[in-house]
Design an enzyme around this catalytic site. Sequence first.
Site, mmCIF file in Angstrom:
data_model
loop_
_atom_site.group_PDB
_atom_site.id
_atom_site.type_symbol
_atom_site.label_atom_id
_atom_site.label_comp_id
_atom_site.label_asym_id
_atom_site.label_seq_id
_atom_site.Cartn_x
_atom_site.Cartn_y
_atom_site.Cartn_z
ATOM 1 N N LYS A 1 -7.979 19.513 -10.956
ATOM 2 C CA LYS A 1 -7.470 18.686 -9.853
ATOM 3 C C LYS A 1 -8.511 17.661 -9.422
ATOM 4 C CE LYS A 1 -6.428 19.087 -4.882
ATOM 5 N NZ LYS A 1 -7.571 18.510 -4.189
ATOM 6 N N ASN A 2 -9.771 18.128 -9.244
ATOM 7 C CA ASN A 2 -10.796 17.227 -8.706
ATOM 8 C C ASN A 2 -11.239 16.168 -9.715
ATOM 9 O OD1 ASN A 2 -10.705 18.432 -6.193
ATOM 10 N ND2 ASN A 2 -12.345 19.881 -6.632
ATOM 11 N N ASP B 1 -15.080 26.039 -2.518
ATOM 12 C CA ASP B 1 -13.638 26.168 -2.768
ATOM 13 C C ASP B 1 -13.222 27.595 -3.153
ATOM 14 O OD1 ASP B 1 -13.008 23.584 -2.153
ATOM 15 O OD2 ASP B 1 -12.887 22.866 -4.208
ATOM 16 N N CYS C 1 -6.513 17.727 3.075
ATOM 17 C CA CYS C 1 -6.839 18.892 3.911
ATOM 18 C C CYS C 1 -7.817 18.496 5.007
ATOM 19 C CB CYS C 1 -7.524 19.984 3.074
ATOM 20 S SG CYS C 1 -6.465 20.816 1.910
ATOM 21 N N ARG D 1 -15.837 15.049 7.757
ATOM 22 C CA ARG D 1 -16.185 14.760 6.367
ATOM 23 C C ARG D 1 -16.064 13.252 6.174
ATOM 24 N NH1 ARG D 1 -13.680 18.060 1.401
ATOM 25 N NH2 ARG D 1 -11.864 17.976 2.716
ATOM 26 N N ILE E 1 -16.787 9.187 5.266
ATOM 27 C CA ILE E 1 -17.074 8.567 3.970
ATOM 28 C C ILE E 1 -18.228 7.576 4.100
ATOM 29 C CG2 ILE E 1 -14.791 8.946 2.958
ATOM 30 C CD1 ILE E 1 -14.062 6.114 3.822
ATOM 31 N N ASP E 2 -19.176 7.887 4.992
ATOM 32 C CA ASP E 2 -20.276 6.941 5.220
ATOM 33 C C ASP E 2 -21.141 6.731 3.978
ATOM 34 O OD1 ASP E 2 -21.095 9.554 5.496
ATOM 35 O OD2 ASP E 2 -22.678 9.109 6.936
ATOM 36 N N GLN E 3 -21.310 7.769 3.139
ATOM 37 C CA GLN E 3 -22.136 7.602 1.931
ATOM 38 C C GLN E 3 -21.445 6.681 0.916
ATOM 39 O OE1 GLN E 3 -25.414 8.923 1.683
ATOM 40 N NE2 GLN E 3 -24.882 9.200 3.829
ATOM 41 N N ILE F 1 -21.610 24.400 3.122
ATOM 42 C CA ILE F 1 -21.006 23.081 2.874
ATOM 43 C C ILE F 1 -20.059 22.704 4.011
ATOM 44 C CG2 ILE F 1 -19.774 21.639 1.179
ATOM 45 C CD1 ILE F 1 -22.065 22.872 -0.264
#
Length: 423
Positions: A23-24, A305, A117, A122, A124-126, A327
Amino acid sequence: MTDRLIIQGGKKLSGTLQVDGAKNSAVALIPAAILAESEVVLEGLPDISDVYTLYDILEELGGSVRYDNKTAIIDPTDMLSMPLPSGNVKKLRASYYLMGAMLGRFKKAVIGLPGGCYLGPRPIDQHIKGFEALGAKVTNEQGAIYLRADELKGARIYLDVVSVGATINIMLAAVRAKGKTVIENAAKEPEIIDVATLLTNMGAIIKGAGTDTIRITGVDHLHGCHHTIIPDRIEAGTFMVLAAASGKGIRIENVIPTHLEGIIAKLTEMGVPMDIEEDSIFIGEVENIKKVDIKTYAYPGFPTDLQQPLTALLTRAEGSSVITDTIYPSRFKHIAELERMGGKFKLEGRSAVISGPAKLQGSKVTATDLRAGAALVIAGLLAEGRTEIHGVEHIERGYSKIIEKLSAIGADITRSSTAETNI
């Protein structure tokens, strides 16, 4: 209408489970096809909702997508950089890969803030830091992210946080930039190698994928290619946990064992008998599960996960086990649901203490996210009696044909649709 999974638990399962494509990887490989100037063929894709949502988005942009079974033929030739304000983009978190791919090809993109999800903060600054280093101007206007660049130039980018999403997104934007890009403190996940393999087959020049320093030399053009996706290590790990929980001999096929070292080590410590072959793993029946302590880390550490599915199995273990999620410290929404089934837990900061063994009883529960759903399915198979799981759509975002697969090894699991009722 709301769909539920109904599980009659307490049965011992046996047979073979087939793992699908990752999936990822899939959610990054499909947007990566935008960067090519001719047809891209992706094989082994998982049959999950996120994949179909991405096909729809590519078609909205003017691309052509033909798919059959697990193969997609994507022709990005006539794509345009259309704004993607919300709609489909809101359905999945990984829609952020469209930013890197569209920036790489068109030097501009407008994308609504992504969904998926909810796992606490989380941001997205990076990703944005990387795009800006390559020369893009990034603004947030009315809940959408605007990316614009006159041209993209290679840069040295140090990630403050090891992020799979940012590593892949910067790779997508950098492969057609002018000059050299270096990503330092890059994530090392197998899915990153998979995306780099696709891009390399398309003509990109990438060195060091799978290490913490990735070097990219920009090229002007990328062409189509054939690519077969890697197996889903999280689905494989989930099946391994499920086999240890309720199996009397289950073979899991289409796996890469080196991607599963974290879960193999922990299941071995728990006393689970395993026979590991080149592309399959056999899990034997387990009488007594030993307690373990687990800390999640970035790959190659134990994957976050899999901590939720493992929590369900640890209700069978003698004594107290501790799971610490370094995490996503707030990833314990499944605990309250498992408590309804008779599990004994104590939450302490970013750790959960599981006291066992507990005899689980069937109950009405709700999956709040994808891997919590997997944990509840495993708990339902373990429990005595009938378990009703709401929030099926979360589970189907990441596990394809889960009912068919589990029924084939002897599980009593069905899907039921009912009018909305509060539980």
